[in-house]
Design an enzyme around this catalytic site. Structure first.
Site, PDB file in Angstrom:
ATOM      1  CG  ASN A 125      -1.953  -1.134   1.142  1.00 18.22           C
ATOM      2  OD1 ASN A 125      -1.929  -1.937   0.210  1.00 18.22           O
ATOM      3  ND2 ASN A 125      -2.828  -1.203   2.115  1.00 18.22           N
ATOM      4  CB  VAL A 126       0.099   4.756  -1.072  1.00 18.49           C
ATOM      5  CG1 VAL A 126       0.849   6.086  -1.029  1.00 18.49           C
ATOM      6  CG2 VAL A 126      -0.396   4.517  -2.475  1.00 18.49           C
ATOM      7  CE  LYS A 127      -0.794   1.403   6.538  1.00 13.55           C
ATOM      8  NZ  LYS A 127      -1.580   0.354   6.029  1.00 13.55           N
ATOM      9  N   GLY A 128       3.035   2.380   3.023  1.00 12.04           N
ATOM     10  CA  GLY A 128       4.337   1.743   3.247  1.00 12.04           C
ATOM     11  C   GLY A 128       4.668   1.511   4.703  1.00 12.04           C
ATOM     12  CB  ILE A 129       6.514  -0.153   6.685  1.00  7.65           C
ATOM     13  CG1 ILE A 129       6.754  -0.414   8.176  1.00  7.65           C
ATOM     14  CG2 ILE A 129       7.578  -0.824   5.826  1.00  7.65           C
ATOM     15  CD1 ILE A 129       6.540  -1.865   8.603  1.00  7.65           C
TER      16      ILE A 129
END
Ligand code: B12
Length: 245
Positions: A125-129
């Site tokens: 997902n765009v939000k990533g980590i």
């Protein structure tokens, strides 16, 4: 660096190690004695009981701390080292655009009964980590994240429909080796459904996989704890584009 090492607690090389486990007994003196006997049998000697707590009826959780005589031979340690360059987002997009001239199609899911989606979401997902964006952020990746509890036939069908270049599966629950059984089932299904040259790159990830088991599980690569989206994107470029350069 020394090639033979021991664990360290209070003074270098004292061999101190801490271990936790649960025994199927209520918490009493005898249970604590049983924990120490187990610690001794595991090679922690002398061992101290540092924590004991009953967890539900008839079960006690223990933490023991003691010295082990075992040595680690660093020369004999085998791990999977990263064997591809770690690229930046721009390099990744450019490499794909110039070599493939189309987007890389990626399908991801948690398979079996596993509902732990945080790991696959972190990668896709765009939000990533950890300050890194996930694969959806990259212009040259087309991502389908199917979410939790996807069956292997559903995954294979989606991979075919999407003409997936890569399939990314997450397995977090390891009870009764579910992660191993599910991965084997998945890789066998892809081998059966598609001929060798048409199969997507198969990747599994999760915190408790042994990265050395890729061949045994029939997948191309295993990613473990702390994986970042950029590592996965770089690996995909290495696999899908690298050979064309
Ligand atoms: C959050 C959580 C849940 C949430 C999940 C919500 C969600 N949408 O994901 C909920 C509450 C639903 C849940 C439920 C359960 N959980 Co739970 N859960 C956790 C917890 C606390 C955190 C997991 C997490 O999100 N980690 C953060 C992510 C970012 O880390 P990660 O998954 O490791 O992912 C990274 C890497 O591993 C890797 N990676 C992971 N997947 C993939 C895939 C690919 C392709 C790649 C490249 C990389 C990659 O990259 C990620 C980023 O670095 C852990 C304990 C813990 N502290 O780890 C327990 C834990 C995983 N859960 C556990 C259990 C037992 C359960 C339940 C069975 C409990 C129950 N009795 O109902 C249920 C099972 C539900 C199910 N059907 O799966 C156990 C598993 C034990 C085991 N041996 O398998 C744990 C370890 C807790 C424990 N100590 O007992 N859980």
């Amino acid at each position: 660096m020394k090639s033979v090492i021991r664990p360290y607690g209070d003074t270098t090389g004292d061999g101190m190690a801490q271990v936790s486990f649960t025994l199927p007994v209520p918490h009493d003196k005898k249970a604590e004695g049983a924990a120490l006997q187990l610690a001794a049998k595991m090679g922690l000697e002398p061992a101290m009981l540092v924590h004991a707590k009953q967890i539900g009826d008839g079960f006690t959780f223990f933490v023991v701390y003691g010295s082990v005589r075992h040595l680690v031979e660093l020369d004999k340690v085998q791990v999977v080292e990263r064997d591809f360059p770690l690229l930046g987002a721009k390099e990744i997009n450019t490499a794909i655009r110039q070599s493939l001239r189309r987007k890389v199609s990626v399908v991801g899911a948690c398979i079996g009964t596993d509902a732990h989606t945080v790991g696959i979401d972190a990668i896709l997902n765009v939000k990533g980590i950890a300050g890194e964006k996930g694969l959806e952020y990259y212009r040259e990746f087309k991502v389908l994240n199917m979410g939790a509890q996807i069956t292997v036939p559903e995954l294979v069908a989606a991979a075919k429909a999407e003409k997936a270049d890569a399939v990314l599966v997450s397995q977090v629950v390891t009870q009764k080796d579910a992660h191993l059984h599910n991965t084997r089932e998945m890789s066998a299904a892809f081998r059966e459904a598609l001929p060798a040259g048409k199969r997507p790159v198969l990747i599994v990830g999760g915190p408790r996989f042994d990265e050395m088991m890729a061949d045994e599980l029939g997948v191309d690569r295993i990613f473990g704890r702390g994986t970042t989206p950029r590592e996965v994107a770089s690996y995909l470029v290495h696999r899908l584009v690298g050979s064309k350069n």
